[in-house]
Design a protein around this motif. Structure first.
Motif, mmCIF file in Angstrom:
data_model
loop_
_atom_site.group_PDB
_atom_site.id
_atom_site.type_symbol
_atom_site.label_atom_id
_atom_site.label_comp_id
_atom_site.label_asym_id
_atom_site.label_seq_id
_atom_site.Cartn_x
_atom_site.Cartn_y
_atom_site.Cartn_z
ATOM 1 N N ASP A 142 0.841 -1.191 0.000
ATOM 2 C CA ASP A 142 0.000 0.000 0.000
ATOM 3 C C ASP A 142 0.876 1.240 0.000
ATOM 4 O O ASP A 142 2.109 1.155 -0.097
ATOM 5 C CB ASP A 142 -0.980 -0.003 1.176
ATOM 6 C CG ASP A 142 -0.287 0.119 2.540
ATOM 7 O OD1 ASP A 142 0.926 0.419 2.591
ATOM 8 O OD2 ASP A 142 -0.974 -0.072 3.562
ATOM 9 N N GLU A 143 0.264 2.430 0.135
ATOM 10 C CA GLU A 143 1.023 3.675 0.049
ATOM 11 C C GLU A 143 1.995 3.873 1.199
ATOM 12 O O GLU A 143 2.913 4.698 1.126
ATOM 13 C CB GLU A 143 0.063 4.878 -0.010
ATOM 14 C CG GLU A 143 -0.791 5.093 1.222
ATOM 15 C CD GLU A 143 -2.095 4.324 1.205
ATOM 16 O OE1 GLU A 143 -3.034 4.743 1.919
ATOM 17 O OE2 GLU A 143 -2.180 3.311 0.476
ATOM 18 N N HIS A 144 1.834 3.094 2.281
ATOM 19 C CA HIS A 144 2.726 3.196 3.437
ATOM 20 C C HIS A 144 3.791 2.101 3.451
ATOM 21 O O HIS A 144 4.578 2.024 4.395
ATOM 22 C CB HIS A 144 1.913 3.144 4.727
ATOM 23 C CG HIS A 144 0.830 4.179 4.794
ATOM 24 N ND1 HIS A 144 1.088 5.533 4.840
ATOM 25 C CD2 HIS A 144 -0.534 4.052 4.813
ATOM 26 C CE1 HIS A 144 -0.045 6.207 4.898
ATOM 27 N NE2 HIS A 144 -1.043 5.331 4.874
#
Length: 214
Positions: free
Chosen positions: A103-105
């Motif tokens: 994911d974006e993290h």
């Protein structure tokens, strides 16, 4: 041999457990669950389950073969399926290695089921992602054997993203390989599985009541 028994799986499915690769955090290793193997391929299993020489690793063969097939053609090289890396011996049996979708993290990418519940339904964001996913499957001529909201994730890998990615369940499953022989048949079958997946998503995944009330 990689030791996985002392590690906590990232996820557990009906047939497999997923572990982070102990030597490469960009990869995950899928191993067959012993209880699933005993039930589906053991002495009491149906006779045709024991016919393939690969036995309970037949899914590995299908997914590796399909990934190789997509890479053999320019239109398939960015297919929305997990990037296969290879196999490895572990203390839990053969492991199938694929690239981690994040994911974006940087964490493990959420499944479509989680995303659907989080977004509170078929929002424009999800619809756009689904349209791209479906179009990319057809463009790449990916053969899909199983499609549901838990084997599709939304994230990025070394090929880019974020986008929806099918992380397992791809490859020809039928004895008569009709999807392999006919692109038109394969497209119809993919459309059928896609529609079924959407319908199941609505029926099975609950929305957030607090969000629905706003």
């Amino acid at each position: 041999m990689l030791v996985l028994t002392d590690r906590t799986p990232l996820a557990t499915g009906h047939l497999r457990q997923v572990f982070e690769h102990p030597q490469n955090p960009d990869h995950v290793i899928k191993v067959m669950r012993a209880d699933a193997v005993a039930t589906r391929w053991g002495a009491s299993a149906r006779w045709y389950k024991r016919l393939p020489r690969t036995q309970h690793y037949i899914g590995y063969v299908r997914e590796l073969k399909e990934y190789i097939a997509t890479q053999a053609h320019p239109r398939g090289r960015n297919a929305p399926i997990a990037r296969m890396v290879g196999i490895v011996e572990t203390d839990l049996g053969l492991g199938l290695i694929s690239e981690k979708v994040r994911d974006e993290h940087g964490a493990l990418a959420p499944t479509l089921a989680v995303l659907y519940a989080r977004e509170n339904g078929f929002t424009p964001f999800i619809e756009r992602a689904l349209v791209r996913f479906f179009d990319d499957l057809l463009e790449s001529n990916v053969i899909v054997g199983d499609m549901h909201a838990w084997n599709i994730v939304h994230g990025s890998d070394s090929r880019g993203g974020p986008r929806l990615v099918l992380i397992d369940g791809f490859g020809e499953k039928h004895v008569i390989p009709r999807a392999s022989m006919s692109r038109r048949f394969n497209a119809r079958n993919t459309q059928r599985l896609f529609r079924r997946m959407r319908a199941q998503l609505v029926e099975i995944v609950p929305l957030n009541p607090a969000l629905s009330a706003t």
